[in-house]
Write a protein that holds these residues in place. Structure first.
Motif, mmCIF file in Angstrom:
data_model
loop_
_atom_site.group_PDB
_atom_site.id
_atom_site.type_symbol
_atom_site.label_atom_id
_atom_site.label_comp_id
_atom_site.label_asym_id
_atom_site.label_seq_id
_atom_site.Cartn_x
_atom_site.Cartn_y
_atom_site.Cartn_z
ATOM 1 N N ILE A 1 0.838 -1.203 0.000
ATOM 2 C CA ILE A 1 0.000 0.000 0.000
ATOM 3 C C ILE A 1 0.872 1.252 0.000
ATOM 4 C CG2 ILE A 1 -1.664 1.330 1.366
ATOM 5 C CD1 ILE A 1 -2.801 -1.361 2.340
ATOM 6 N N GLN A 2 1.875 1.263 0.841
ATOM 7 C CA GLN A 2 2.738 2.442 0.973
ATOM 8 C C GLN A 2 3.552 2.721 -0.296
ATOM 9 O OE1 GLN A 2 5.062 1.724 4.470
ATOM 10 N NE2 GLN A 2 3.339 1.991 5.888
ATOM 11 N N THR A 3 3.913 1.668 -1.012
ATOM 12 C CA THR A 3 4.720 1.851 -2.218
ATOM 13 C C THR A 3 3.880 2.160 -3.455
ATOM 14 O OG1 THR A 3 4.674 -0.541 -2.656
ATOM 15 C CG2 THR A 3 6.529 0.328 -1.358
ATOM 16 N N GLY A 4 2.548 2.079 -3.330
ATOM 17 C CA GLY A 4 1.668 2.330 -4.469
ATOM 18 C C GLY A 4 1.350 1.093 -5.296
ATOM 19 N N PHE A 5 1.955 -0.040 -4.934
ATOM 20 C CA PHE A 5 1.710 -1.271 -5.677
ATOM 21 C C PHE A 5 0.257 -1.696 -5.555
ATOM 22 C CE2 PHE A 5 1.730 -5.980 -5.842
ATOM 23 C CZ PHE A 5 2.154 -6.140 -7.158
ATOM 24 N N TRP A 6 -0.334 -1.462 -4.384
ATOM 25 C CA TRP A 6 -1.742 -1.849 -4.144
ATOM 26 C C TRP A 6 -2.670 -1.070 -5.067
ATOM 27 C CZ3 TRP A 6 -1.766 -6.167 -1.737
ATOM 28 C CH2 TRP A 6 -2.919 -6.684 -1.161
ATOM 29 N N ALA A 7 -2.417 0.222 -5.192
ATOM 30 C CA ALA A 7 -3.244 1.047 -6.075
ATOM 31 C C ALA A 7 -3.108 0.594 -7.530
ATOM 32 C CB ALA A 7 -2.842 2.513 -5.937
ATOM 33 N N TRP A 8 -1.914 0.193 -7.905
ATOM 34 C CA TRP A 8 -1.689 -0.316 -9.262
ATOM 35 C C TRP A 8 -2.485 -1.590 -9.498
ATOM 36 C CZ3 TRP A 8 1.080 -4.793 -10.909
ATOM 37 C CH2 TRP A 8 1.307 -4.857 -12.290
ATOM 38 N N LEU A 9 -2.522 -2.469 -8.490
ATOM 39 C CA LEU A 9 -3.298 -3.704 -8.610
ATOM 40 C C LEU A 9 -4.786 -3.415 -8.751
ATOM 41 C CD1 LEU A 9 -1.669 -6.154 -6.013
ATOM 42 C CD2 LEU A 9 -1.600 -6.284 -8.513
ATOM 43 N N HIS A 10 -5.273 -2.417 -8.022
ATOM 44 C CA HIS A 10 -6.689 -2.057 -8.097
ATOM 45 C C HIS A 10 -7.108 -1.747 -9.535
ATOM 46 C CE1 HIS A 10 -8.469 -2.038 -4.102
ATOM 47 N NE2 HIS A 10 -7.370 -1.487 -3.603
ATOM 48 N N GLY A 11 -6.216 -1.180 -10.300
ATOM 49 C CA GLY A 11 -6.545 -0.818 -11.664
ATOM 50 C C GLY A 11 -6.506 -1.973 -12.637
ATOM 51 N N PRO B 1 -13.823 -6.857 -10.487
ATOM 52 C CA PRO B 1 -14.489 -6.415 -9.252
ATOM 53 C C PRO B 1 -14.337 -7.358 -8.061
ATOM 54 C CG PRO B 1 -15.897 -5.982 -11.139
ATOM 55 C CD PRO B 1 -14.723 -6.749 -11.661
ATOM 56 N N SER B 2 -14.455 -8.667 -8.277
ATOM 57 C CA SER B 2 -14.377 -9.591 -7.144
ATOM 58 C C SER B 2 -13.009 -9.555 -6.479
ATOM 59 C CB SER B 2 -14.700 -11.019 -7.610
ATOM 60 O OG SER B 2 -13.753 -11.460 -8.582
ATOM 61 N N TRP B 3 -11.972 -9.414 -7.279
ATOM 62 C CA TRP B 3 -10.629 -9.328 -6.720
ATOM 63 C C TRP B 3 -10.342 -7.941 -6.167
ATOM 64 C CZ3 TRP B 3 -7.707 -13.522 -5.902
ATOM 65 C CH2 TRP B 3 -8.079 -14.705 -6.567
ATOM 66 N N ASP B 4 -10.963 -6.922 -6.752
ATOM 67 C CA ASP B 4 -10.839 -5.575 -6.218
ATOM 68 C C ASP B 4 -11.405 -5.508 -4.804
ATOM 69 O OD1 ASP B 4 -10.203 -2.662 -6.910
ATOM 70 O OD2 ASP B 4 -12.281 -2.513 -6.228
ATOM 71 N N ALA B 5 -12.531 -6.210 -4.596
ATOM 72 C CA ALA B 5 -13.126 -6.261 -3.254
ATOM 73 C C ALA B 5 -12.188 -6.958 -2.273
ATOM 74 C CB ALA B 5 -14.466 -6.982 -3.318
ATOM 75 N N ARG B 6 -11.521 -8.009 -2.722
ATOM 76 C CA ARG B 6 -10.558 -8.697 -1.861
ATOM 77 C C ARG B 6 -9.422 -7.756 -1.454
ATOM 78 N NH1 ARG B 6 -12.300 -13.053 -5.070
ATOM 79 N NH2 ARG B 6 -12.473 -15.070 -3.982
ATOM 80 N N LEU B 7 -8.932 -6.973 -2.403
ATOM 81 C CA LEU B 7 -7.851 -6.039 -2.089
ATOM 82 C C LEU B 7 -8.274 -5.059 -1.000
ATOM 83 C CD1 LEU B 7 -6.436 -5.218 -5.662
ATOM 84 C CD2 LEU B 7 -5.444 -6.738 -3.932
ATOM 85 N N ASN B 8 -9.511 -4.587 -1.079
ATOM 86 C CA ASN B 8 -10.019 -3.664 -0.049
ATOM 87 C C ASN B 8 -10.088 -4.346 1.315
ATOM 88 O OD1 ASN B 8 -10.351 -1.430 -1.753
ATOM 89 N ND2 ASN B 8 -12.380 -2.103 -2.402
ATOM 90 N N ILE B 9 -10.577 -5.588 1.322
ATOM 91 C CA ILE B 9 -10.688 -6.329 2.578
ATOM 92 C C ILE B 9 -9.309 -6.571 3.176
ATOM 93 C CG2 ILE B 9 -11.354 -8.547 3.589
ATOM 94 C CD1 ILE B 9 -13.602 -8.665 1.468
ATOM 95 N N TRP B 10 -8.367 -6.973 2.346
ATOM 96 C CA TRP B 10 -7.019 -7.269 2.845
ATOM 97 C C TRP B 10 -6.342 -6.018 3.375
ATOM 98 C CZ3 TRP B 10 -5.559 -10.515 -2.099
ATOM 99 C CH2 TRP B 10 -6.291 -11.709 -2.071
ATOM 100 N N ALA B 11 -6.542 -4.899 2.706
ATOM 101 C CA ALA B 11 -5.948 -3.644 3.183
ATOM 102 C C ALA B 11 -6.538 -3.254 4.540
ATOM 103 C CB ALA B 11 -6.182 -2.534 2.160
#
Length: 420
Positions: A268-278, A282-292
């Motif tokens: 998250i701090q390095t911006g890699f998480w935001a890159w993954l979001h893009g 949707p189902s995996w995007d929701a997982r990223l939010n939950i994990w964060a």
């Protein structure tokens, strides 16, 4: 306990075990039925197998170390209910149904009953194990054909069966229901394929693989495909790398239990998480939010955690569970719980490493099954779901039966790991 003592306690691989053999056959006959129609039934099925095995068990034969680790994990979870926001109000536990809903109580019961099922598999004679492994192979093959075929026609068979039982479901719900069978297939594929291959049924192995892949694609079970792919890599690593490959597996198993929340926060701090979001759907995007969210809240109570079942108390931020076993363990039971769970799975992986010294085929099968289970657990289910824990126990039983059916069976099985 010394090695000679272990060997003195070894069950005689040539001794007849007709009752236990029959119990194991019952287990594997019911596997395709429940895997297709009622996956939640695996929990009572494994409990029944454990109960049926207890009268003839005698002295426990299974290794003590993993049982002790799991007992400590269950007791830590029970103690964590004293601070968990999911703890029931005082005085609310007045009936059996109220107590049965407690995750801590269920974990202790599962440890006893599922553990008895694994110990029963360790006592099988070579002949009984060989018969049981036959049912493993053809039972899982039948499940793959049924799930894959029904997924191809829109789950119409499942819908019809539900209508006949007086409990009809919508087509979309039917597809979801049979799709859960893909997760059973992804884990049990490895011992089933090995059992079929040993009998020279190589076309059946190809059919099994095609069925698992087709069912997973049609049911959109992405994590099953990931589990199969990673499992194949681990199978090859151990099959061709032997003990060295097992060592790599042990390290790979350990790392996520140690660094899961740290890795997410760093991403998250390095911006890699935001890159993954893009990039992800949707189902995996929701997982990223939950994990964060989960990783962030681990920082509040990093050692003790929020308490057992606390994941259920965060509302929409975490729907029921974190969809990642390691993060759920860190969030609910802190570093203590993650360390205990990690130690158990590393013990299994180390058992695979030791088995690779004498039987690379069995070791590769067990390592791939272990990997597939962990990959799906890291992407899809809650760590305390009873039926999913039962699938893990079932995979161990299947690998034990397959190993005991081998003419190369040796003493190291009891010394190291029921997955060996």
């Amino acid at each position: 306990m010394s090695e000679p003592t272990f060997r003195q306690n070894l069950p005689d691989s040539g001794k007849a075990t007709p009752w236990l053999g029959g119990v194991m056959i019952l287990l594997f006959v019911m596997t395709p039925v429940l895997g297709y129609f009622a996956q939640l039934g695996f929990a009572p099925l494994l409990a029944l197998v454990g109960l049926l095995a207890l009268p003839v068990m005698g002295r426990p034969r299974a290794p003590v170390a993993p049982a002790l680790i799991l007992l400590l994990l269950a007791l830590w979870g029970a103690w964590s209910m004293t601070w968990s926001p999911a703890a029931p109000p005082p005085g609310s536990l007045k009936a059996y149904d109220d107590i049965e809903k407690l995750t801590a109580a269920k974990l202790l019961l599962q440890l006893a009953l599922y553990g008895a099922a694994v110990a029963a598999a360790l006592r099988l004679s070579t002949r009984a194990a060989d018969r049981a492994s036959t049912f493993i192979g053809f039972g899982v093959l039948a499940l793959a054909i049924l799930v894959g075929g029904d997924a191809l026609i829109g789950a119409k068979i499942f819908q019809k069966l539900r209508e006949l039982t007086g409990d009809p479901v919508r087509p979309d719900i039917a597809k979801v229901k049979i799709g859960i069978g893909c997760y059973v297939l992804a884990v049990l594929f490895w011992p089933a394929a090995a059992a079929l291959a040993r009998r020279g049924k190589h076309p059946a192995v190809v059919l099994l693989l095609a069925g698992v892949i087709a069912a997973s694609v049609l049911a959109s079970a992405d994590s099953c495909l990931v589990a199969l792919g990673v499992g194949l890599l681990v199978w090859a690593l151990i099959k061709f790398g032997g003990k060295a490959g097992g060592g790599v597996l042990t390290l790979a198993v350990a790392v996520p239990f140690v660094v899961a929340p740290i890795a997410v926060l760093a991403a998250i701090q390095t911006g890699f998480w935001a890159w993954l979001h893009g990039l992800v759907p949707p189902s995996w995007d929701a997982r990223l939010n939950i994990w964060a969210f989960a990783a962030d809240h681990v920082q509040t109570h990093p050692f003790r955690g929020w308490g057992l079942d606390a994941s259920r108390t965060f509302g929409d931020a975490i729907p029921l569970h974190t969809h990642n076993a390691q993060l759920q363990l860190w969030l609910e039971l802190g570093a203590v719980g993650a360390a205990l769970a990690g130690a158990f799975f590393c013990w299994l992986a180390y058992g695979v490493t030791r088995t690779a010294e004498t039987d690379r085929g069995s070791a590769a099968t067990a390592g791939a099954a272990l990997t597939s289970y962990l990959v799906i657990g890291a992407l899809s289910f809650g760590v305390w779901q009873e039926w999913w824990i039962a699938i893990g126990a079932l995979a161990i039983v299947a690998c034990v039966a397959l190993r005991r059916s081998s003419s190369e069976y040796g003493d190291e099985l009891v010394e190291i790991s029921p997955l060996g």
